[in-house]
Design a protein around this motif. Sequence first.
Motif, PDB file in Angstrom:
ATOM      1  N   GLU A 211       0.822  -1.211   0.000  1.00  0.00           N
ATOM      2  CA  GLU A 211       0.000   0.000   0.000  1.00  0.00           C
ATOM      3  C   GLU A 211       0.857   1.262   0.000  1.00  0.00           C
ATOM      4  OE1 GLU A 211      -1.950   3.431   1.491  1.00  0.00           O
ATOM      5  OE2 GLU A 211      -0.734   2.277   2.865  1.00  0.00           O
ATOM      6  N   GLU A 212       1.952   1.211   0.742  1.00  0.00           N
ATOM      7  CA  GLU A 212       2.775   2.424   0.882  1.00  0.00           C
ATOM      8  C   GLU A 212       3.514   2.810  -0.399  1.00  0.00           C
ATOM      9  OE1 GLU A 212       2.520   4.452   3.192  1.00  0.00           O
ATOM     10  OE2 GLU A 212       1.821   3.355   4.958  1.00  0.00           O
TER      11      GLU A 212
ATOM     12  N   MET B 202       2.573   9.705  11.923  1.00  0.00           N
ATOM     13  CA  MET B 202       2.451   8.635  10.928  1.00  0.00           C
ATOM     14  C   MET B 202       3.716   8.556  10.066  1.00  0.00           C
ATOM     15  SD  MET B 202      -0.059   8.311   7.689  1.00  0.00           S
ATOM     16  CE  MET B 202      -1.559   8.859   8.434  1.00  0.00           C
ATOM     17  N   HIS B 203       4.157   7.313   9.841  1.00  0.00           N
ATOM     18  CA  HIS B 203       5.333   6.984   9.029  1.00  0.00           C
ATOM     19  C   HIS B 203       6.656   7.291   9.733  1.00  0.00           C
ATOM     20  CE1 HIS B 203       2.658   7.378   5.190  1.00  0.00           C
ATOM     21  NE2 HIS B 203       2.380   6.311   5.911  1.00  0.00           N
TER      22      HIS B 203
HETATM   23 ZN   LIG Z   1       0.867   4.981   5.479  1.00  0.00          ZN
END
Ligand SMILES: [Zn+2]
Length: 218
Positions: free
Chosen positions: A53-54, A194-195
């Motif tokens: 997905e990333e 996030m991340h």
């Molecule tokens: Zn993500």
Amino acid sequence: MVPAYKSCDVGLDRSLIGAYGQDDRVCAYPALTAIMNIKEPEKTAVAILADKEEIGSDGNTGLNSDFLLHIIGDLARMQEGQVSIALRNSKCLSADVNAATDPTFQDVVERKNAAYLNYGVVVTKYTGSRGKAGTSDASAEYVAEIRNMLDNAGIVWQTAELGKVDAGGGGTVAMFVANLGIDVVDLGVPVLSMHAPFEVTSKFDVYMCYKAMYEFMK
Ligand SMILES: [Zn+2]
């Protein structure tokens, strides 16, 4: 190389989880546990755990491939049904995170359209960049259906965009599911940082995500 440390409690009341790589495992885990806990679903329930997905969901293990179409085709054929009809009648929650508002970095969100830790599971009607480019914008009717489901089950939820226009943005797998003709909306857990190598989520939000997944799939 990925950080080797274990997850830990964060906060004076230990209400938060600090760990590496929670996006999107923090959504995959509630989806998996929910479907495992359902004895006899009213309709065929499927949890797809997809890779890549990333990096844009490309490749034969990502959702920007035909494997979901073929799985649903196989399921339909096993019951002597048509894949086109099965797709039209399918509904999906795209389990993905949204960015939780960071009190020290608020200029990247629009505060009334942003997610907050401990405010419950977050419903993201659309993602995208430069506004809504490269996304699925869920229909008002489907969002209403999910909203009603959450309200009726007493699940605490919030809505958010993925950051302010031209400051935030991003994508999920929802658009690839939507391209098959399936009703879909993003639903997941807000994540602080996030991340980053150390992401933070709230236990309450994760539990509400589980409850939402369970309610949806049962
Ligand atoms: Zn993500």
